[in-house]
Write a protein that holds these residues in place. Structure first.
Motif, short mmCIF file in Angstrom:
data_model
loop_
_atom_site.label_atom_id
_atom_site.label_comp_id
_atom_site.label_asym_id
_atom_site.label_seq_id
_atom_site.Cartn_x
_atom_site.Cartn_y
_atom_site.Cartn_z
N ASP A 292 0.87 -1.17 0.00
CA ASP A 292 0.00 0.00 0.00
C ASP A 292 0.91 1.23 0.00
OD1 ASP A 292 -1.98 1.85 0.20
OD2 ASP A 292 -2.66 1.25 2.20
N LEU A 293 1.02 1.87 -1.15
CA LEU A 293 1.92 3.00 -1.32
C LEU A 293 1.18 4.34 -1.33
CD1 LEU A 293 4.06 1.35 -4.14
CD2 LEU A 293 4.54 1.39 -1.69
N GLN A 294 -0.01 4.39 -0.76
CA GLN A 294 -0.89 5.55 -0.67
C GLN A 294 -1.44 5.97 -2.03
OE1 GLN A 294 -2.05 6.55 2.08
NE2 GLN A 294 -0.62 5.57 3.46
N VAL A 295 -0.69 5.87 -3.08
CA VAL A 295 -1.17 6.21 -4.41
C VAL A 295 -1.50 4.95 -5.18
CG1 VAL A 295 -0.55 7.33 -6.59
CG2 VAL A 295 0.26 8.27 -4.42
N PHE A 296 -0.77 3.92 -4.92
CA PHE A 296 -0.90 2.64 -5.64
C PHE A 296 -0.98 1.52 -4.61
CE2 PHE A 296 1.12 -0.94 -7.90
CZ PHE A 296 0.23 -1.04 -8.96
#
Length: 80
Positions: free
Chosen positions: A48-52
């Motif tokens: 979970d990369l906040q954008v992706f």
């Protein structure tokens, strides 16, 4: 025929699939239980990369027939 990595990996995957299918077809035969007993191997990377965000689940049920299929595919590849 030129040998390359893509063809080698393709042969191994085909050998694995053929071995798994053969193991499933031989499953009703009681005398061959040791060839068809499957062991699931799973891998579940996620991030979970906040954008992706991604979640992937890969599972392979290996049995002796599948391993024999990979070995046979390796020898067929070497003969080419």
């Amino acid at each position: 025929m030129k040998k390359n990595t893509f063809v080698f990996i393709l042969f191994l995957i085909i050998g694995l699939v053929v071995g798994i299918i053969l193991g499933e077809l031989l499953a009703p035969v009681k005398a061959l239980w040791f060839l068809t007993k499957s062991v699931p191997i799973s891998w579940q990377p996620k991030a979970d990369l906040q954008v992706f965000k991604y979640d992937l689940f890969i599972e392979v049920k290996l049995n002796l027939c599948a391993i024999f299929g990979v070995v046979a595919a390796f020898f067929v590849y070497r003969r080419l």
